[in-house]
Motif scaffolding. Structure first.
Motif, PDB file in Angstrom:
ATOM      1  N   HIS A 105       0.838  -1.210   0.000  1.00  8.62           N
ATOM      2  CA  HIS A 105       0.000   0.000   0.000  1.00  8.62           C
ATOM      3  C   HIS A 105       0.869   1.254   0.000  1.00  8.62           C
ATOM      4  O   HIS A 105       0.597   2.201  -0.738  1.00  8.62           O
ATOM      5  CB  HIS A 105      -0.935   0.009   1.215  1.00  8.62           C
ATOM      6  CG  HIS A 105      -2.158  -0.823   1.034  1.00  8.62           C
ATOM      7  ND1 HIS A 105      -3.397  -0.286   0.803  1.00  8.62           N
ATOM      8  CD2 HIS A 105      -2.334  -2.176   1.038  1.00  8.62           C
ATOM      9  CE1 HIS A 105      -4.286  -1.256   0.681  1.00  8.62           C
ATOM     10  NE2 HIS A 105      -3.666  -2.420   0.826  1.00  8.62           N
ATOM     11  N   LYS A 106       1.913   1.239   0.806  1.00 12.92           N
ATOM     12  CA  LYS A 106       2.778   2.417   0.926  1.00 12.92           C
ATOM     13  C   LYS A 106       3.470   2.749  -0.400  1.00 12.92           C
ATOM     14  O   LYS A 106       3.653   3.920  -0.737  1.00 12.92           O
ATOM     15  CB  LYS A 106       3.816   2.187   2.025  1.00 12.92           C
ATOM     16  CG  LYS A 106       4.628   3.412   2.347  1.00 12.92           C
ATOM     17  CD  LYS A 106       5.525   3.205   3.542  1.00 12.92           C
ATOM     18  CE  LYS A 106       6.260   4.514   3.823  1.00 12.92           C
ATOM     19  NZ  LYS A 106       7.183   4.415   4.896  1.00 12.92           N
TER      20      LYS A 106
ATOM     21  N   ASP B   4       1.118   4.782  -2.343  1.00 12.96           N
ATOM     22  CA  ASP B   4       0.569   5.987  -1.697  1.00 12.96           C
ATOM     23  C   ASP B   4       0.726   7.194  -2.609  1.00 12.96           C
ATOM     24  O   ASP B   4       1.729   7.331  -3.322  1.00 12.96           O
ATOM     25  CB  ASP B   4       1.308   6.277  -0.379  1.00 12.96           C
ATOM     26  CG  ASP B   4       0.636   5.611   0.812  1.00 12.96           C
ATOM     27  OD1 ASP B   4      -0.406   4.954   0.622  1.00 12.96           O
ATOM     28  OD2 ASP B   4       1.171   5.740   1.930  1.00 12.96           O
ATOM     29  N   ASN B   5      -0.240   8.063  -2.583  1.00 13.43           N
ATOM     30  CA  ASN B   5      -0.210   9.332  -3.320  1.00 13.43           C
ATOM     31  C   ASN B   5      -0.077   9.157  -4.831  1.00 13.43           C
ATOM     32  O   ASN B   5       0.466  10.018  -5.511  1.00 13.43           O
ATOM     33  CB  ASN B   5       0.919  10.235  -2.799  1.00 13.43           C
ATOM     34  CG  ASN B   5       0.765  10.515  -1.320  1.00 13.43           C
ATOM     35  OD1 ASN B   5      -0.331  10.803  -0.847  1.00 13.43           O
ATOM     36  ND2 ASN B   5       1.851  10.398  -0.588  1.00 13.43           N
ATOM     37  N   THR B   6      -0.539   8.027  -5.369  1.00  9.37           N
ATOM     38  CA  THR B   6      -0.512   7.819  -6.814  1.00  9.37           C
ATOM     39  C   THR B   6      -1.921   7.792  -7.397  1.00  9.37           C
ATOM     40  O   THR B   6      -2.083   7.697  -8.606  1.00  9.37           O
ATOM     41  CB  THR B   6       0.176   6.481  -7.176  1.00  9.37           C
ATOM     42  OG1 THR B   6      -0.591   5.410  -6.605  1.00  9.37           O
ATOM     43  CG2 THR B   6       1.617   6.432  -6.705  1.00  9.37           C
ATOM     44  N   GLY B   7      -2.929   7.852  -6.535  1.00 10.35           N
ATOM     45  CA  GLY B   7      -4.312   7.750  -6.990  1.00 10.35           C
ATOM     46  C   GLY B   7      -4.714   6.316  -7.285  1.00 10.35           C
ATOM     47  O   GLY B   7      -5.727   6.069  -7.937  1.00 10.35           O
TER      48      GLY B   7
END
Length: 95
Positions: free
Chosen positions: A44-45, A48-51
């Motif tokens: 998940h990490k 992250d922040n990739t949509g």
């Protein structure tokens, strides 16, 4: 997979992605990992922040979890970069 084989694999993948897809494009990753929360969290990490849209599903007996990640990427190089990052998670299998 040793270094030489993995570079050949990624080189072939890069060419296939260039020929079969117009970029940017959505790409679907599928991974299998032991059902350990820290391993799933590591995947998940990475996204992250990739949509990315991430779906997880445990196996029938609960020992493994399949993780599907759909994310919009700009190029085959970005696809390969994420495969390499996830490949560092111990025990993960990329499908």
């Amino acid at each position: 997979m040793d270094q030489k084989n993995s570079e050949e694999f990624y080189s072939r993948l890069r060419e296939q992605l260039k020929e079969s897809t117009s970029w940017p494009s959505d790409y679907l990753y599928k991974f299998i990992v032991l059902s350990e929360p820290e391993k799933i969290a590591q995947i998940h990490k990475i996204f992250d922040n990739t949509g990315a849209v991430i779906e997880s599903k445990q196996s029938k007996k609960g020992k493994y979890t399949s993780v599907s990640v759909t994310v919009n990427l700009k190029s085959p190089e970005q696809v390969i970069e994420k495969y390499k990052e996830v490949g560092k998670v111990e025990g993960v299998i990329s499908l």
